[in-house]
Enzyme design. Structure first.
Site, PDB file in Angstrom:
ATOM      1  N   LYS A  19      15.926  -0.769 -15.404  1.00 42.40           N
ATOM      2  CA  LYS A  19      15.871   0.667 -15.736  1.00 42.40           C
ATOM      3  C   LYS A  19      16.133   1.523 -14.502  1.00 42.40           C
ATOM      4  CE  LYS A  19      11.862   1.602 -13.637  1.00 42.40           C
ATOM      5  NZ  LYS A  19      11.610   2.612 -12.617  1.00 42.40           N
TER       6      LYS A  19
ATOM      7  N   PHE B 270       1.178  -2.380   5.692  1.00 45.17           N
ATOM      8  CA  PHE B 270       2.194  -2.537   6.749  1.00 45.17           C
ATOM      9  C   PHE B 270       1.864  -1.460   7.791  1.00 45.17           C
ATOM     10  CE2 PHE B 270       6.406  -1.401   8.484  1.00 45.17           C
ATOM     11  CZ  PHE B 270       6.774  -2.640   8.984  1.00 45.17           C
TER      12      PHE B 270
ATOM     13  N   PHE C 185      11.202  -6.085   0.904  1.00 44.74           N
ATOM     14  CA  PHE C 185      10.311  -6.630   1.947  1.00 44.74           C
ATOM     15  C   PHE C 185       9.586  -7.910   1.528  1.00 44.74           C
ATOM     16  CE2 PHE C 185       9.990  -1.876   2.666  1.00 44.74           C
ATOM     17  CZ  PHE C 185      10.975  -1.854   3.640  1.00 44.74           C
TER      18      PHE C 185
ATOM     19  N   ASN D 113       3.161   4.085  -2.487  1.00 44.53           N
ATOM     20  CA  ASN D 113       2.798   5.036  -3.524  1.00 44.53           C
ATOM     21  C   ASN D 113       2.159   4.316  -4.730  1.00 44.53           C
ATOM     22  OD1 ASN D 113       4.478   7.145  -5.793  1.00 44.53           O
ATOM     23  ND2 ASN D 113       3.097   7.916  -4.232  1.00 44.53           N
ATOM     24  N   TRP D 114       2.799   3.253  -5.180  1.00 37.73           N
ATOM     25  CA  TRP D 114       2.278   2.492  -6.330  1.00 37.73           C
ATOM     26  C   TRP D 114       1.229   1.475  -5.875  1.00 37.73           C
ATOM     27  CZ3 TRP D 114       0.910   2.860 -10.919  1.00 37.73           C
ATOM     28  CH2 TRP D 114       0.988   1.860 -11.898  1.00 37.73           C
TER      29      TRP D 114
ATOM     30  N   SER E 193       0.834  -1.216   0.000  1.00 36.42           N
ATOM     31  CA  SER E 193       0.000   0.000   0.000  1.00 36.42           C
ATOM     32  C   SER E 193       0.863   1.259   0.000  1.00 36.42           C
ATOM     33  CB  SER E 193      -0.898  -0.004   1.238  1.00 36.42           C
ATOM     34  OG  SER E 193      -0.083  -0.128   2.393  1.00 36.42           O
TER      35      SER E 193
ATOM     36  N   LYS F 165       9.369  -3.827  -8.957  1.00 35.78           N
ATOM     37  CA  LYS F 165      10.473  -3.572  -9.887  1.00 35.78           C
ATOM     38  C   LYS F 165      11.796  -3.875  -9.187  1.00 35.78           C
ATOM     39  CE  LYS F 165       7.971  -0.513 -12.978  1.00 35.78           C
ATOM     40  NZ  LYS F 165       7.788   0.814 -13.550  1.00 35.78           N
TER      41      LYS F 165
ATOM     42  N   GLN G 291      14.340   1.621  -5.337  1.00 30.29           N
ATOM     43  CA  GLN G 291      14.657   0.251  -5.728  1.00 30.29           C
ATOM     44  C   GLN G 291      15.997   0.189  -6.464  1.00 30.29           C
ATOM     45  OE1 GLN G 291      11.500  -2.351  -5.198  1.00 30.29           O
ATOM     46  NE2 GLN G 291      12.325  -0.890  -3.739  1.00 30.29           N
TER      47      GLN G 291
ATOM     48  N   ARG H 197      11.798   8.636  -8.906  1.00 28.37           N
ATOM     49  CA  ARG H 197      12.430   8.917  -7.607  1.00 28.37           C
ATOM     50  C   ARG H 197      13.920   8.597  -7.638  1.00 28.37           C
ATOM     51  NH1 ARG H 197       8.138   5.282  -4.393  1.00 28.37           N
ATOM     52  NH2 ARG H 197       8.883   3.934  -6.049  1.00 28.37           N
TER      53      ARG H 197
HETATM   54  P1  NAD Z   1       6.884   2.957  -1.584  1.00 30.46           P
HETATM   55  O1  NAD Z   1       8.212   3.345  -2.081  1.00 30.46           O
HETATM   56  O2  NAD Z   1       5.869   4.005  -1.485  1.00 30.46           O
HETATM   57  O3  NAD Z   1       7.268   2.171  -0.236  1.00 30.46           O
HETATM   58  C1  NAD Z   1       6.797   2.249   0.931  1.00 30.46           C
HETATM   59  C2  NAD Z   1       5.995   1.009   1.283  1.00 30.46           C
HETATM   60  O4  NAD Z   1       6.811   0.074   1.988  1.00 30.46           O
HETATM   61  C3  NAD Z   1       4.872   1.406   2.206  1.00 30.46           C
HETATM   62  O5  NAD Z   1       3.689   0.773   1.840  1.00 30.46           O
HETATM   63  C4  NAD Z   1       5.367   0.913   3.563  1.00 30.46           C
HETATM   64  O6  NAD Z   1       4.305   0.603   4.404  1.00 30.46           O
HETATM   65  C5  NAD Z   1       6.092  -0.337   3.151  1.00 30.46           C
HETATM   66  N1  NAD Z   1       6.996  -0.841   4.174  1.00 30.46           N
HETATM   67  C6  NAD Z   1       7.878  -0.139   4.945  1.00 30.46           C
HETATM   68  N2  NAD Z   1       8.531  -0.967   5.776  1.00 30.46           N
HETATM   69  C7  NAD Z   1       8.059  -2.211   5.518  1.00 30.46           C
HETATM   70  C8  NAD Z   1       8.344  -3.502   6.033  1.00 30.46           C
HETATM   71  N3  NAD Z   1       9.260  -3.680   6.980  1.00 30.46           N
HETATM   72  N4  NAD Z   1       7.676  -4.549   5.533  1.00 30.46           N
HETATM   73  C9  NAD Z   1       6.764  -4.395   4.566  1.00 30.46           C
HETATM   74  N5  NAD Z   1       6.437  -3.215   4.025  1.00 30.46           N
HETATM   75  C10 NAD Z   1       7.089  -2.135   4.499  1.00 30.46           C
HETATM   76  O7  NAD Z   1       6.259   1.736  -2.410  1.00 30.46           O
HETATM   77  P2  NAD Z   1       5.684   1.695  -3.879  1.00 30.46           P
HETATM   78  O8  NAD Z   1       5.972   2.956  -4.623  1.00 30.46           O
HETATM   79  O9  NAD Z   1       4.273   1.262  -3.789  1.00 30.46           O
HETATM   80  O10 NAD Z   1       6.597   0.593  -4.563  1.00 30.46           O
HETATM   81  C11 NAD Z   1       6.260  -0.759  -4.678  1.00 30.46           C
HETATM   82  C12 NAD Z   1       6.883  -1.313  -5.948  1.00 30.46           C
HETATM   83  O11 NAD Z   1       6.285  -0.641  -7.065  1.00 30.46           O
HETATM   84  C13 NAD Z   1       8.396  -1.059  -6.073  1.00 30.46           C
HETATM   85  O12 NAD Z   1       9.035  -2.209  -6.566  1.00 30.46           O
HETATM   86  C14 NAD Z   1       8.495   0.063  -7.093  1.00 30.46           C
HETATM   87  O13 NAD Z   1       9.671   0.028  -7.886  1.00 30.46           O
HETATM   88  C15 NAD Z   1       7.283  -0.211  -7.962  1.00 30.46           C
HETATM   89  N6  NAD Z   1       6.776   0.958  -8.697  1.00 30.46           N
HETATM   90  C16 NAD Z   1       6.668   2.176  -8.095  1.00 30.46           C
HETATM   91  C17 NAD Z   1       6.158   3.251  -8.814  1.00 30.46           C
HETATM   92  C18 NAD Z   1       6.010   4.618  -8.199  1.00 30.46           C
HETATM   93  O14 NAD Z   1       5.891   5.596  -8.966  1.00 30.46           O
HETATM   94  N7  NAD Z   1       5.952   4.736  -6.883  1.00 30.46           N
HETATM   95  C19 NAD Z   1       5.729   3.059 -10.137  1.00 30.46           C
HETATM   96  C20 NAD Z   1       5.848   1.802 -10.701  1.00 30.46           C
HETATM   97  C21 NAD Z   1       6.372   0.750  -9.972  1.00 30.46           C
HETATM   98  P1  13P Z   2      10.955   5.354  -9.307  1.00 27.65           P
HETATM   99  O1  13P Z   2      10.847   4.248  -8.303  1.00 27.65           O
HETATM  100  O2  13P Z   2      12.351   5.733  -9.648  1.00 27.65           O
HETATM  101  O3  13P Z   2      10.116   6.551  -8.926  1.00 27.65           O
HETATM  102  O4  13P Z   2      10.337   4.822 -10.666  1.00 27.65           O
HETATM  103  C1  13P Z   2       8.968   4.790 -10.780  1.00 27.65           C
HETATM  104  C2  13P Z   2       8.636   3.933 -11.936  1.00 27.65           C
HETATM  105  O5  13P Z   2       8.909   2.760 -11.922  1.00 27.65           O
HETATM  106  C3  13P Z   2       7.996   4.593 -13.074  1.00 27.65           C
HETATM  107  O6  13P Z   2       7.621   3.677 -14.065  1.00 27.65           O
END
Ligand code: NAD
Ligand code: 13P
Length: 416
Positions: free
Chosen positions: A270, A42, A113, A13-14, A11, A136, A365, A336
């Site tokens: 990437k 979490f 995680f 950002n993504w 839960s 990712k 990541q 990011r």
């Molecule tokens: P995020 O970077 O917002 O991470 C924070 C999350 O980690 C929160 O939900 C938090 O509760 C959780 N967390 C913190 N400590 C923890 C623990 N000990 N155990 C379990 N969870 C814990 O997360 P996100 O952006 O949702 O990223 C998830 C995946 O999606 C990543 O692999 C990322 O690369 C990918 N992604 C992100 C984006 C984006 O723009 N944010 C876009 C596409 C893909």
């Molecule tokens: P960042 O985790 O670097 O923000 O990348 C987000 C992403 O995967 C966009 O497709």
């Protein structure tokens, strides 16, 4: 007839953005899916910022449970502030309860995680559940490199595909148009209620009453050690149409493909390139340098895919899909990893320090992926074959400077 219950594991950002998309679709297609979507959170105590619409002066700075805030206010004020979430999302702090009876599991949390989460899930999910990994990153161990989709699938004994694309979450949460790629290539019996397996299938003549221990091919073309349980006939088929229906929105266009390795590797690798793009931008070198980084990075991504997943990976996944070149471009422009790397160079501090200061708990990541991929390449004597990936690792470890990049990648740029 049964409907599919959906759980989003994560839960951030993504994770919250994908939960929003999925919940909009389960409501619209409630003949196929149960409307309510479980979202595992979490649990943490969060103070609602005073500029939030949900700030309550009576509560003030008193921390509250994030799940309660989400369920009461339909907003993830910490990880996706300012975005209204559909009321059919239920934030659940119990992982085991959140996945109970769910036939579709969407894994969406920072890759560092996932191991602990999978440990807790084992034995608590439906045996015929199917998953989609939005993570990712790649899983590197002494034995080698694997995709999270496969690693989760093997650990939980289910089939897991992958979703990845040029998908900066904040833009999609604001319903600005984007594309994504979903790779899903389950055994043939999942695709029809009266399966007629593809020729060459490892499961010839399978019937819907014979649903246990089905073999399938992994992303290296080997017969997977995971023996799957088929999806019972009373459920709608878990096929490409089903997953397209679950994820496609007018502002989020889904392309379904079968190359799970290509889609997963695009999203993971990437992030290393986006760090390099941030480094050169922070150094003030401009758009030409950044374009060079993206070009070289794309070549290393394709090379890595072909070298280690050559049996199934397709170069076009990198060059033609949202999960490939498009994600590389968006991530190297406004992701990011890019932003933190850029600021680190500008301020003369580490990327980790910027992550701590600026991201309010969100996790990069790219840094861990750069270290993990480097340890994998180093163990095989292949660091020089991937000069950009190696340079990013070395800059993060303070063994090299950004100014070294042009010479380090010279073998690619001018054949030196
Ligand atoms: P995020 O970077 O917002 O991470 C924070 C999350 O980690 C929160 O939900 C938090 O509760 C959780 N967390 C913190 N400590 C923890 C623990 N000990 N155990 C379990 N969870 C814990 O997360 P996100 O952006 O949702 O990223 C998830 C995946 O999606 C990543 O692999 C990322 O690369 C990918 N992604 C992100 C984006 C984006 O723009 N944010 C876009 C596409 C893909
Ligand atoms: P960042 O985790 O670097 O923000 O990348 C987000 C992403 O995967 C966009 O497709």
């Amino acid at each position: 007839e049964k409907r599919h219950k959906v759980t989003v594991v994560g839960s951030g950002n993504w994770g919250s953005t994908i939960a929003k998309i999925v919940a909009e679709n389960t409501k619209q297609h409630n003949d196929v899916f149960e409307e309510q979507v479980q979202m595992w959170v979490f649990e943490e105590e969060v103070v609602i910022p005073s500029d939030s619409n949900h700030y309550d002066a009576a509560i003030g700075d008193k921390p509250q449970k994030l799940t309660s805030i989400i369920n009461q206010n339909h907003e993830n004020v910490k990880y996706l502030p300012g975005i209204s979430l559909p009321s059919n999302i239920v934030a659940n702090p119990s992982l085991v309860d959140a996945v109970k009876d769910s036939s579709i599991l969407i894994f969406n949390l920072p890759h560092q995680f996932i191991a602990k989460v999978c440990d807790q899930l084992r034995g608590h999910i439906l045996p015929f559940a199917r998953g989609i990994s939005c993570i990712k990153g790649v899983n590197v161990t002494d034995d080698g490199v694997s995709l999270f989709s496969e690693w989760i699938g093997d650990g939980l004994n289910i089939y897991v595909g992958a979703l990845s694309g040029a998908n900066i979450a904040s833009e999609i949460a604001a319903e600005k148009w984007s594309e994504t790629t979903i790779a899903y290539d389950p055994p043939p019996m999942d695709n029809s209620r009266n399966p007629s397996p593809r020729s060459g299938s490892p499961n010839p003549g399978i019937t819907v009453t014979d649903l246990q221990d089905l073999s399938h091919r992994d992303c290296r073309g080997r017969t997977s050690k995971t023996k799957l349980t088929g999806v019972p006939a009373e459920y709608p088929p878990l096929d490409h149409d089903c997953f397209r229906t679950l994820f496609h929105r007018p502002y989020f266009h889904v392309q379904m493909v079968s190359d799970v390795a290509g889609v997963s590797l695009g999203g993971a690798l990437k992030n290393i390139v986006a760090l390099a793009a941030g480094f050169v931008d922070g150094r003030g070198w401009g758009d030409n340098a950044k374009a060079a980084i993206m070009r070289i990075g794309l070549m290393e991504m394709v090379k890595f895919g072909k070298e280690f997943f050559g049996e199934t990976v397709q170069s076009q996944t990198f060059t033609e899909t949202s999960a490939g070149v498009a994600d590389l471009i968006t991530s190297s422009s406004g992701g990011r990893n890019f932003r933190c790397a850029k600021k680190a160079v500008e301020k003369g501090i580490t990327v980790d320090a910027v992550e701590q200061q600026d991201l309010n708990g969100q996790k990069l990541q790219g840094t861990t992926t750069a270290y993990e991929v480097n340890s994998f390449l180093k163990a095989r004597g292949l660091e020089k074959e991937y000069p950009l990936f190696t340079a990013v690792n070395d800059i993060l470890r303070n063994k090299r400077q950004v100014d070294d990049i042009p010479n380090l990648v010279a073998q690619v740029t001018d054949g030196a």
